[in-house]
Motif scaffolding. Sequence first.
Motif, mmCIF file in Angstrom:
data_model
loop_
_atom_site.group_PDB
_atom_site.id
_atom_site.type_symbol
_atom_site.label_atom_id
_atom_site.label_comp_id
_atom_site.label_asym_id
_atom_site.label_seq_id
_atom_site.Cartn_x
_atom_site.Cartn_y
_atom_site.Cartn_z
ATOM 1 N N LEU A 147 52.543 84.374 57.993
ATOM 2 C CA LEU A 147 53.696 84.864 56.565
ATOM 3 C C LEU A 147 54.883 83.419 56.888
ATOM 4 O O LEU A 147 55.103 83.870 56.610
ATOM 5 N N SER A 148 53.499 83.024 56.192
ATOM 6 C CA SER A 148 54.646 80.968 56.360
ATOM 7 C C SER A 148 54.941 80.692 54.715
ATOM 8 O O SER A 148 55.719 79.673 54.758
ATOM 9 N N GLU A 149 54.510 81.420 53.364
ATOM 10 C CA GLU A 149 55.050 81.252 52.910
ATOM 11 C C GLU A 149 57.117 81.741 52.705
ATOM 12 O O GLU A 149 57.113 82.706 52.464
ATOM 13 N N GLN A 150 57.701 80.916 52.684
ATOM 14 C CA GLN A 150 59.399 80.748 52.498
ATOM 15 C C GLN A 150 59.114 81.058 50.455
ATOM 16 O O GLN A 150 58.470 80.269 49.825
ATOM 17 N N GLY A 151 60.377 81.871 50.475
ATOM 18 C CA GLY A 151 61.008 82.141 48.515
ATOM 19 C C GLY A 151 61.620 82.921 48.823
ATOM 20 O O GLY A 151 62.730 83.205 49.730
ATOM 21 N N ALA A 152 62.455 83.230 47.500
ATOM 22 C CA ALA A 152 63.007 83.994 46.975
ATOM 23 C C ALA A 152 62.833 85.116 47.029
ATOM 24 O O ALA A 152 63.657 86.254 46.864
ATOM 25 N N HIS A 153 61.571 85.719 47.519
ATOM 26 C CA HIS A 153 60.654 87.212 47.148
ATOM 27 C C HIS A 153 61.521 87.407 48.437
ATOM 28 O O HIS A 153 62.193 86.418 49.433
ATOM 29 N N THR A 154 61.808 89.466 48.624
ATOM 30 C CA THR A 154 61.956 90.275 49.595
ATOM 31 C C THR A 154 61.878 90.844 49.702
ATOM 32 O O THR A 154 61.402 91.903 51.006
ATOM 33 N N PHE A 170 39.500 94.350 58.250
ATOM 34 C CA PHE A 170 40.662 93.889 58.628
ATOM 35 C C PHE A 170 41.275 92.906 57.659
ATOM 36 O O PHE A 170 40.025 91.819 57.657
ATOM 37 N N LYS A 171 42.020 92.888 56.211
ATOM 38 C CA LYS A 171 41.981 92.304 55.390
ATOM 39 C C LYS A 171 43.829 91.480 55.547
ATOM 40 O O LYS A 171 44.415 92.217 54.919
ATOM 41 N N ALA A 172 43.558 90.281 55.249
ATOM 42 C CA ALA A 172 45.049 89.170 55.352
ATOM 43 C C ALA A 172 45.313 88.602 54.090
ATOM 44 O O ALA A 172 44.522 88.658 52.900
ATOM 45 N N ILE A 173 46.522 89.787 53.116
ATOM 46 C CA ILE A 173 46.558 90.169 52.127
ATOM 47 C C ILE A 173 47.924 88.063 51.547
ATOM 48 O O ILE A 173 47.368 87.187 50.869
ATOM 49 N N GLY A 174 48.935 89.039 52.101
ATOM 50 C CA GLY A 174 49.688 87.622 51.628
ATOM 51 C C GLY A 174 50.700 87.772 50.472
ATOM 52 O O GLY A 174 50.738 86.378 49.929
ATOM 53 N N LYS A 175 50.341 88.883 49.348
ATOM 54 C CA LYS A 175 51.311 88.990 48.500
ATOM 55 C C LYS A 175 52.517 89.068 48.072
ATOM 56 O O LYS A 175 52.844 90.086 48.866
ATOM 57 N N THR A 176 53.253 88.618 47.966
ATOM 58 C CA THR A 176 54.748 87.936 47.587
ATOM 59 C C THR A 176 55.420 89.233 46.367
ATOM 60 O O THR A 176 54.759 89.343 45.669
ATOM 61 N N THR A 177 56.606 89.640 46.676
ATOM 62 C CA THR A 177 57.367 90.543 46.143
ATOM 63 C C THR A 177 59.001 90.816 46.132
ATOM 64 O O THR A 177 59.176 90.033 46.830
ATOM 65 N N ARG A 178 59.183 91.179 45.100
ATOM 66 C CA ARG A 178 60.999 90.674 45.057
ATOM 67 C C ARG A 178 60.666 92.846 45.606
ATOM 68 O O ARG A 178 62.199 92.916 45.864
ATOM 69 N N GLY A 179 59.911 93.739 45.838
ATOM 70 C CA GLY A 179 60.536 94.985 46.364
ATOM 71 C C GLY A 179 61.094 94.716 47.584
ATOM 72 O O GLY A 179 60.975 94.332 48.581
ATOM 73 N N ARG A 180 62.267 95.989 48.045
ATOM 74 C CA ARG A 180 63.498 96.216 48.469
ATOM 75 C C ARG A 180 62.844 97.581 49.849
ATOM 76 O O ARG A 180 63.421 97.747 50.982
ATOM 77 N N THR A 181 61.784 98.348 49.769
ATOM 78 C CA THR A 181 61.233 98.670 50.089
ATOM 79 C C THR A 181 60.282 98.956 50.151
ATOM 80 O O THR A 181 59.254 98.908 48.696
ATOM 81 N N ALA A 182 59.277 100.063 50.886
ATOM 82 C CA ALA A 182 57.693 99.959 50.788
ATOM 83 C C ALA A 182 57.779 101.222 49.420
ATOM 84 O O ALA A 182 56.561 100.855 49.382
#
Length: 195
Positions: A147-154, A170-182
């Motif tokens: 999960l190497s993508e750095q940024g302002a996402h939480t 098993f699928k690798a997704i790596g979709k970033t978001t600003r969500g703070r809980t599941a």
Amino acid sequence: MALTLSKNQSISLEKTAGAGLTKISLGLGWDPMKTGLMGKLFGKSGDIDLDASCILFDANLKPVDLVWFRQLKSKDGSIRHSGDNRTGEGDGDDETIFIDLATLPAAVTHLVFTVNSFTGENFERIENAYCRIVDSGKNNELARFNLSEQGAHTGVVMASLTRGASGWDFKAIGKTTRGRTADDLVSLAVEAVRA
């Protein structure tokens, strides 16, 4: 040897692990970036509290259950969480989700794994983050996704497990978001499985 996956790449767990795969785990690891003296002066501690979660869905992508730091076991007991690591310190997996595929209810066809920062720390302060899937019976790592993508996402929708006619993929997704809980990541998890 474990496979290193890229975004949107998937593998068949049965083909990778061989026959008899019944218990697996998803490990999440990360390190807080070193802050140094200036970071400490400006109130930046070295600790980062990330939370691994597993959202269980049925075939219609309706949420069935949620395993996270507030509920460490699925209602049926087939999925368990290792507990909350609030620092990211130490080697190896910082949080682990254990899945008993043999006792997982037949109605559950998708498991989506997420990571988020409940305290709102963003991924600019995190390094060496990864998730990995392990055959718990043989203690053998099957696949890893960095999960190497750095940024302002939480938060990140990390990966999914989908039950098919020939077993689990098993699928690798790596979709970033600003969500703070599941809970914040459920709709994004649905989108990621549909994609």
